[in-house]
Design a protein around this motif. Structure first.
Motif, PDB file in Angstrom:
ATOM      1  N   ARG A  65      34.357  38.611  40.858  1.00  0.00           N
ATOM      2  CA  ARG A  65      34.593  36.581  40.197  1.00  0.00           C
ATOM      3  C   ARG A  65      35.547  36.047  39.994  1.00  0.00           C
ATOM      4  NH1 ARG A  65      31.027  33.226  38.861  1.00  0.00           N
ATOM      5  NH2 ARG A  65      30.717  32.151  36.989  1.00  0.00           N
ATOM      6  N   LEU A  66      36.261  36.367  40.041  1.00  0.00           N
ATOM      7  CA  LEU A  66      37.922  35.841  40.645  1.00  0.00           C
ATOM      8  C   LEU A  66      37.413  35.651  42.096  1.00  0.00           C
ATOM      9  CD1 LEU A  66      40.927  37.343  39.521  1.00  0.00           C
ATOM     10  CD2 LEU A  66      39.222  35.694  38.902  1.00  0.00           C
ATOM     11  N   GLN A  67      36.959  36.034  43.036  1.00  0.00           N
ATOM     12  CA  GLN A  67      36.517  35.574  44.564  1.00  0.00           C
ATOM     13  C   GLN A  67      35.611  34.955  44.517  1.00  0.00           C
ATOM     14  OE1 GLN A  67      35.689  39.472  46.192  1.00  0.00           O
ATOM     15  NE2 GLN A  67      37.739  39.790  46.664  1.00  0.00           N
ATOM     16  N   ASP A  68      34.492  34.654  43.385  1.00  0.00           N
ATOM     17  CA  ASP A  68      33.368  33.947  43.282  1.00  0.00           C
ATOM     18  C   ASP A  68      34.377  32.457  43.077  1.00  0.00           C
ATOM     19  OD1 ASP A  68      32.102  36.067  44.408  1.00  0.00           O
ATOM     20  OD2 ASP A  68      30.743  35.543  42.228  1.00  0.00           O
ATOM     21  N   CYS A  69      35.026  31.987  41.922  1.00  0.00           N
ATOM     22  CA  CYS A  69      35.571  31.122  41.841  1.00  0.00           C
ATOM     23  C   CYS A  69      36.733  30.736  42.576  1.00  0.00           C
ATOM     24  CB  CYS A  69      35.992  31.976  40.433  1.00  0.00           C
ATOM     25  SG  CYS A  69      34.647  31.083  39.000  1.00  0.00           S
ATOM     26  N   GLY A  70      37.414  31.033  43.494  1.00  0.00           N
ATOM     27  CA  GLY A  70      38.461  31.336  44.847  1.00  0.00           C
ATOM     28  C   GLY A  70      39.154  31.265  44.138  1.00  0.00           C
ATOM     29  N   ILE A  71      40.216  31.851  43.180  1.00  0.00           N
ATOM     30  CA  ILE A  71      41.549  31.669  42.458  1.00  0.00           C
ATOM     31  C   ILE A  71      41.681  33.191  42.858  1.00  0.00           C
ATOM     32  CG2 ILE A  71      41.266  29.850  41.267  1.00  0.00           C
ATOM     33  CD1 ILE A  71      40.778  31.921  39.250  1.00  0.00           C
ATOM     34  N   ASP A  72      41.123  34.437  43.173  1.00  0.00           N
ATOM     35  CA  ASP A  72      41.153  35.169  43.744  1.00  0.00           C
ATOM     36  C   ASP A  72      42.932  35.012  44.150  1.00  0.00           C
ATOM     37  OD1 ASP A  72      40.182  34.348  45.477  1.00  0.00           O
ATOM     38  OD2 ASP A  72      40.073  37.208  46.344  1.00  0.00           O
ATOM     39  N   LYS A  73      43.653  34.448  45.248  1.00  0.00           N
ATOM     40  CA  LYS A  73      44.994  34.250  45.764  1.00  0.00           C
ATOM     41  C   LYS A  73      45.458  33.964  44.734  1.00  0.00           C
ATOM     42  CE  LYS A  73      42.650  35.752  50.071  1.00  0.00           C
ATOM     43  NZ  LYS A  73      42.222  37.018  49.752  1.00  0.00           N
ATOM     44  N   ILE A  74      45.582  33.556  43.889  1.00  0.00           N
ATOM     45  CA  ILE A  74      46.301  33.364  43.087  1.00  0.00           C
ATOM     46  C   ILE A  74      47.098  34.125  42.076  1.00  0.00           C
ATOM     47  CG2 ILE A  74      46.700  31.626  40.916  1.00  0.00           C
ATOM     48  CD1 ILE A  74      44.803  29.994  41.879  1.00  0.00           C
ATOM     49  N   LEU A  75      48.324  34.130  42.147  1.00  0.00           N
ATOM     50  CA  LEU A  75      49.149  35.744  41.907  1.00  0.00           C
ATOM     51  C   LEU A  75      48.142  35.972  40.443  1.00  0.00           C
ATOM     52  CD1 LEU A  75      52.992  34.775  42.668  1.00  0.00           C
ATOM     53  CD2 LEU A  75      51.114  36.613  44.107  1.00  0.00           C
ATOM     54  N   LYS A  76      48.489  36.918  40.145  1.00  0.00           N
ATOM     55  CA  LYS A  76      47.808  38.064  39.048  1.00  0.00           C
ATOM     56  C   LYS A  76      48.778  37.500  37.715  1.00  0.00           C
ATOM     57  CE  LYS A  76      46.178  42.135  36.107  1.00  0.00           C
ATOM     58  NZ  LYS A  76      47.063  43.575  36.839  1.00  0.00           N
ATOM     59  N   GLN A  77      50.094  36.992  37.873  1.00  0.00           N
ATOM     60  CA  GLN A  77      51.266  36.196  37.011  1.00  0.00           C
ATOM     61  C   GLN A  77      50.983  34.780  36.419  1.00  0.00           C
ATOM     62  OE1 GLN A  77      53.027  38.781  35.424  1.00  0.00           O
ATOM     63  NE2 GLN A  77      53.333  36.170  33.740  1.00  0.00           N
ATOM     64  N   ARG A  78      50.922  34.544  37.673  1.00  0.00           N
ATOM     65  CA  ARG A  78      49.829  33.135  37.540  1.00  0.00           C
ATOM     66  C   ARG A  78      49.080  32.803  37.084  1.00  0.00           C
ATOM     67  NH1 ARG A  78      51.962  28.208  40.733  1.00  0.00           N
ATOM     68  NH2 ARG A  78      51.544  26.246  39.707  1.00  0.00           N
ATOM     69  N   ARG A  79      47.984  33.485  36.821  1.00  0.00           N
ATOM     70  CA  ARG A  79      46.948  32.896  36.044  1.00  0.00           C
ATOM     71  C   ARG A  79      46.814  33.056  34.724  1.00  0.00           C
ATOM     72  NH1 ARG A  79      44.719  36.160  40.767  1.00  0.00           N
ATOM     73  NH2 ARG A  79      44.589  37.741  38.823  1.00  0.00           N
ATOM     74  N   SER A  80      47.931  34.722  34.682  1.00  0.00           N
ATOM     75  CA  SER A  80      48.210  35.010  33.732  1.00  0.00           C
ATOM     76  C   SER A  80      49.071  33.791  33.041  1.00  0.00           C
ATOM     77  CB  SER A  80      48.786  36.436  32.839  1.00  0.00           C
ATOM     78  OG  SER A  80      49.048  36.894  31.921  1.00  0.00           O
ATOM     79  N   ASP A  81      50.090  33.402  33.391  1.00  0.00           N
ATOM     80  CA  ASP A  81      50.814  32.082  32.632  1.00  0.00           C
ATOM     81  C   ASP A  81      50.010  31.154  32.190  1.00  0.00           C
ATOM     82  OD1 ASP A  81      53.145  33.837  32.541  1.00  0.00           O
ATOM     83  OD2 ASP A  81      53.842  33.485  34.091  1.00  0.00           O
TER      84      ASP A  81
END
Length: 143
Positions: A65-81
């Motif tokens: 789902r993250l890949q579908d939305c194109g945000i899989d390359k954004i660091l996990k910590q950045r997404r969490s923050d």
């Protein structure tokens, strides 16, 4: 065929989660870490997208789902923050910190927010029974 998403498109004008994610993925590659606008122009929309994805899929968001939305390359910590930022955006302390303009990174903003709001949490009160149980565990481990 669908038109590709570009950075010239307005984020609010995008309709699907995939389009919003692709826009954020492109924005991520174009921002500079020290840019103060990164908090409101990138991390906050990313946080709202993460909240929407979490509401859609439950506790965990699947990698596909993250890949579908194109945000899989954004660091996990950045997404969490970013998700934490979006969840607490309307808190008065958060608004005061953002308005101060002192923070150029979401991480430092969140760290300061947690420091200032730590006092709001109720302290853990130990009862006599729980205190005795913890003491007896320590005492038995020493003997």
């Amino acid at each position: 065929m669908q038109n590709p998403v570009t950075l010239k498109d307005k984020f609010d004008g995008l309709n699907t989660l995939e389009d919003k994610g692709h826009w954020l993925g492109k924005k991520y590659r174009s921002i500079v870490n020290s840019d103060r606008k990164a908090i409101t122009e990138f991390d906050l929309p990313l946080g709202y997208l993460m909240l929407d994805l979490r509401a859609e899929g439950g506790k965990q968001i699947k990698k596909a789902r993250l890949q579908d939305c194109g945000i899989d390359k954004i660091l996990k910590q950045r997404r969490s923050d970013a998700e934490f930022l979006a969840r607490n955006w309307n808190h008065p302390v958060m608004q005061e910190l953002v308005a101060s303009g002192r923070f150029s990174s979401t991480q430092t903003l969140i760290r300061e927010f947690k420091k200032l709001t730590a006092d709001e949490k109720q302290p853990v009160v130990k009862t006599a029974g729980s205190w005795l149980r913890s003491c007896s565990r320590v005492w038995t481990s020493l003997s």
